[in-house]
Design a protein around this motif. Structure first.
Motif, PDB file in Angstrom:
ATOM      1  N   ALA A   1     -23.026 -12.797 -52.884  1.00 34.52           N
ATOM      2  CA  ALA A   1     -23.463 -13.341 -51.605  1.00 34.52           C
ATOM      3  C   ALA A   1     -22.312 -13.309 -50.611  1.00 34.52           C
ATOM      4  O   ALA A   1     -21.137 -13.350 -50.998  1.00 34.52           O
ATOM      5  N   VAL A   2     -22.679 -13.230 -49.335  1.00 37.98           N
ATOM      6  CA  VAL A   2     -21.692 -13.263 -48.266  1.00 37.98           C
ATOM      7  C   VAL A   2     -22.117 -14.314 -47.252  1.00 37.98           C
ATOM      8  O   VAL A   2     -23.270 -14.351 -46.813  1.00 37.98           O
ATOM      9  N   HIS A   3     -21.178 -15.175 -46.920  1.00 34.04           N
ATOM     10  CA  HIS A   3     -21.441 -16.281 -46.020  1.00 34.04           C
ATOM     11  C   HIS A   3     -21.420 -15.790 -44.566  1.00 34.04           C
ATOM     12  O   HIS A   3     -20.854 -14.735 -44.272  1.00 34.04           O
ATOM     13  N   ARG A   4     -21.966 -16.572 -43.687  1.00 32.78           N
ATOM     14  CA  ARG A   4     -21.882 -16.243 -42.265  1.00 32.78           C
ATOM     15  C   ARG A   4     -20.439 -16.308 -41.779  1.00 32.78           C
ATOM     16  O   ARG A   4     -20.087 -15.689 -40.784  1.00 32.78           O
ATOM     17  N   ASN A   5     -19.584 -17.054 -42.506  1.00 32.46           N
ATOM     18  CA  ASN A   5     -18.168 -17.134 -42.137  1.00 32.46           C
ATOM     19  C   ASN A   5     -17.337 -16.007 -42.762  1.00 32.46           C
ATOM     20  O   ASN A   5     -16.126 -15.975 -42.605  1.00 32.46           O
ATOM     21  N   GLY A   6     -18.004 -15.096 -43.490  1.00 35.32           N
ATOM     22  CA  GLY A   6     -17.325 -13.941 -44.070  1.00 35.32           C
ATOM     23  C   GLY A   6     -16.913 -14.113 -45.511  1.00 35.32           C
ATOM     24  O   GLY A   6     -16.529 -13.136 -46.171  1.00 35.32           O
ATOM     25  N   GLY A   7     -16.950 -15.323 -46.016  1.00 31.09           N
ATOM     26  CA  GLY A   7     -16.599 -15.544 -47.409  1.00 31.09           C
ATOM     27  C   GLY A   7     -17.594 -14.907 -48.351  1.00 31.09           C
ATOM     28  O   GLY A   7     -18.771 -14.757 -48.024  1.00 31.09           O
ATOM     29  N   THR A   8     -17.102 -14.506 -49.528  1.00 32.44           N
ATOM     30  CA  THR A   8     -17.968 -13.856 -50.509  1.00 32.44           C
ATOM     31  C   THR A   8     -17.833 -14.526 -51.865  1.00 32.44           C
ATOM     32  O   THR A   8     -16.817 -15.164 -52.162  1.00 32.44           O
ATOM     33  N   THR A   9     -18.848 -14.357 -52.681  1.00 32.16           N
ATOM     34  CA  THR A   9     -18.801 -14.835 -54.053  1.00 32.16           C
ATOM     35  C   THR A   9     -19.592 -13.885 -54.919  1.00 32.16           C
ATOM     36  O   THR A   9     -20.535 -13.242 -54.450  1.00 32.16           O
ATOM     37  N   TYR A  10     -19.203 -13.781 -56.174  1.00 32.46           N
ATOM     38  CA  TYR A  10     -19.823 -12.836 -57.093  1.00 32.46           C
ATOM     39  C   TYR A  10     -20.132 -13.497 -58.428  1.00 32.46           C
ATOM     40  O   TYR A  10     -19.515 -14.492 -58.799  1.00 32.46           O
ATOM     41  N   ASN A  11     -21.062 -12.896 -59.131  1.00 37.22           N
ATOM     42  CA  ASN A  11     -21.307 -13.246 -60.511  1.00 37.22           C
ATOM     43  C   ASN A  11     -20.271 -12.471 -61.320  1.00 37.22           C
ATOM     44  O   ASN A  11     -20.487 -11.331 -61.712  1.00 37.22           O
ATOM     45  N   GLU A  12     -19.146 -13.094 -61.549  1.00 40.49           N
ATOM     46  CA  GLU A  12     -18.030 -12.376 -62.168  1.00 40.49           C
ATOM     47  C   GLU A  12     -18.344 -11.941 -63.586  1.00 40.49           C
ATOM     48  O   GLU A  12     -17.822 -10.928 -64.055  1.00 40.49           O
ATOM     49  N   ASP A  13     -19.182 -12.688 -64.279  1.00 37.70           N
ATOM     50  CA  ASP A  13     -19.525 -12.306 -65.654  1.00 37.70           C
ATOM     51  C   ASP A  13     -20.208 -10.949 -65.685  1.00 37.70           C
ATOM     52  O   ASP A  13     -20.024 -10.174 -66.612  1.00 37.70           O
ATOM     53  N   SER A  14     -21.016 -10.660 -64.657  1.00 39.16           N
ATOM     54  CA  SER A  14     -21.774  -9.415 -64.633  1.00 39.16           C
ATOM     55  C   SER A  14     -21.087  -8.330 -63.824  1.00 39.16           C
ATOM     56  O   SER A  14     -21.175  -7.151 -64.150  1.00 39.16           O
ATOM     57  N   VAL A  15     -20.425  -8.740 -62.751  1.00 35.56           N
ATOM     58  CA  VAL A  15     -19.900  -7.778 -61.785  1.00 35.56           C
ATOM     59  C   VAL A  15     -18.480  -7.337 -62.122  1.00 35.56           C
ATOM     60  O   VAL A  15     -18.161  -6.153 -62.067  1.00 35.56           O
ATOM     61  N   LYS A  16     -17.624  -8.291 -62.419  1.00 33.95           N
ATOM     62  CA  LYS A  16     -16.247  -8.028 -62.852  1.00 33.95           C
ATOM     63  C   LYS A  16     -15.529  -7.025 -61.958  1.00 33.95           C
ATOM     64  O   LYS A  16     -14.943  -6.053 -62.431  1.00 33.95           O
ATOM     65  N   GLY A  17     -15.599  -7.221 -60.667  1.00 36.46           N
ATOM     66  CA  GLY A  17     -14.872  -6.384 -59.728  1.00 36.46           C
ATOM     67  C   GLY A  17     -15.488  -5.035 -59.431  1.00 36.46           C
ATOM     68  O   GLY A  17     -14.906  -4.238 -58.694  1.00 36.46           O
ATOM     69  N   ARG A  18     -16.655  -4.737 -59.955  1.00 38.58           N
ATOM     70  CA  ARG A  18     -17.274  -3.432 -59.759  1.00 38.58           C
ATOM     71  C   ARG A  18     -18.136  -3.368 -58.503  1.00 38.58           C
ATOM     72  O   ARG A  18     -18.363  -2.278 -57.964  1.00 38.58           O
ATOM     73  N   PHE A  19     -18.646  -4.510 -58.068  1.00 39.25           N
ATOM     74  CA  PHE A  19     -19.557  -4.552 -56.923  1.00 39.25           C
ATOM     75  C   PHE A  19     -18.862  -5.198 -55.737  1.00 39.25           C
ATOM     76  O   PHE A  19     -18.027  -6.103 -55.904  1.00 39.25           O
ATOM     77  N   THR A  20     -19.243  -4.754 -54.525  1.00 42.04           N
ATOM     78  CA  THR A  20     -18.698  -5.326 -53.312  1.00 42.04           C
ATOM     79  C   THR A  20     -19.819  -5.566 -52.310  1.00 42.04           C
ATOM     80  O   THR A  20     -20.597  -4.650 -52.008  1.00 42.04           O
ATOM     81  N   ILE A  21     -19.899  -6.789 -51.815  1.00 40.74           N
ATOM     82  CA  ILE A  21     -20.882  -7.129 -50.801  1.00 40.74           C
ATOM     83  C   ILE A  21     -20.195  -7.154 -49.442  1.00 40.74           C
ATOM     84  O   ILE A  21     -19.044  -7.565 -49.320  1.00 40.74           O
ATOM     85  N   SER A  22     -20.916  -6.701 -48.432  1.00 39.71           N
ATOM     86  CA  SER A  22     -20.397  -6.732 -47.070  1.00 39.71           C
ATOM     87  C   SER A  22     -21.571  -6.837 -46.111  1.00 39.71           C
ATOM     88  O   SER A  22     -22.716  -6.611 -46.488  1.00 39.71           O
ATOM     89  N   ARG A  23     -21.262  -7.163 -44.860  1.00 41.40           N
ATOM     90  CA  ARG A  23     -22.309  -7.309 -43.869  1.00 41.40           C
ATOM     91  C   ARG A  23     -21.862  -6.698 -42.545  1.00 41.40           C
ATOM     92  O   ARG A  23     -20.680  -6.654 -42.235  1.00 41.40           O
ATOM     93  N   ASP A  24     -22.851  -6.267 -41.770  1.00 35.44           N
ATOM     94  CA  ASP A  24     -22.622  -5.766 -40.422  1.00 35.44           C
ATOM     95  C   ASP A  24     -23.610  -6.507 -39.525  1.00 35.44           C
ATOM     96  O   ASP A  24     -24.803  -6.173 -39.502  1.00 35.44           O
ATOM     97  N   ASN A  25     -23.120  -7.489 -38.819  1.00 33.47           N
ATOM     98  CA  ASN A  25     -24.020  -8.314 -38.013  1.00 33.47           C
ATOM     99  C   ASN A  25     -24.643  -7.533 -36.864  1.00 33.47           C
ATOM    100  O   ASN A  25     -25.776  -7.804 -36.465  1.00 33.47           O
ATOM    101  N   ASP A  26     -23.922  -6.580 -36.314  1.00 33.39           N
ATOM    102  CA  ASP A  26     -24.471  -5.788 -35.218  1.00 33.39           C
ATOM    103  C   ASP A  26     -25.669  -4.968 -35.673  1.00 33.39           C
ATOM    104  O   ASP A  26     -26.617  -4.760 -34.913  1.00 33.39           O
ATOM    105  N   LYS A  27     -25.641  -4.524 -36.911  1.00 31.65           N
ATOM    106  CA  LYS A  27     -26.738  -3.732 -37.463  1.00 31.65           C
ATOM    107  C   LYS A  27     -27.727  -4.592 -38.240  1.00 31.65           C
ATOM    108  O   LYS A  27     -28.704  -4.060 -38.778  1.00 31.65           O
TER     109      LYS A  27
END
Length: 126
Positions: free
Chosen positions: A49-75
């Motif tokens: 998940a990615v917060h409106r303030n830009g912070g992110t959190t992951y399910n580390e047990d499953s993701v372990k640094g392999r996935f990256t979430i990002s957002r583009d508010n303009d789009k």
């Protein structure tokens, strides 16, 4: 708010995909955006998940640094980059959103989210 997820597909183990979720409606920048997934016969689980303030959190047990979430508010779009995919990543991936204040908890459970996309299938072959 309507969410439209896309970008899934069939990929070999070790490969990559980028999932995209585009929203309609106003005030996209005020939303917390999340990705969940559901494998056959299993419950839906939190991925990232990615917060409106830009912070992110992951399910580390499953993701372990392999996935990256990002957002583009303009789009009005949230992305989930999937790298080093494994067969156990096979699932339907769902995006979700909720309106939140800047200091709200980011949310890691389904019930915390108000709007859901239709899901996009990711299949990883061994």
């Amino acid at each position: 708010v309507q969410l439209q997820a896309s970008g899934g597909g069939l990929v070999q183990a070790g490969g990559s995909l980028r999932l995209t979720c585009t929203a309609s409606g106003p005030m996209f920048s005020r939303y917390i955006l999340g990705w969940f997934r559901q494998a056959p016969g299993k419950e839906r689980e939190f991925v990232a998940a990615v917060h409106r303030n830009g912070g992110t959190t992951y399910n580390e047990d499953s993701v372990k640094g392999r996935f990256t979430i990002s957002r583009d508010n303009d789009k009005k779009t949230v992305y989930l980059q999937l790298n080093a995919l494994k067969p156990e990543d096979t699932a339907v991936y769902y995006c979700a959103s909720k309106s939140a204040i800047l200091t709200a908890p980011i949310g890691r459970t389904q019930r915390e989210y108000d709007y859901w996309g239709q899901g996009t299938q990711v299949t990883v072959s061994s």
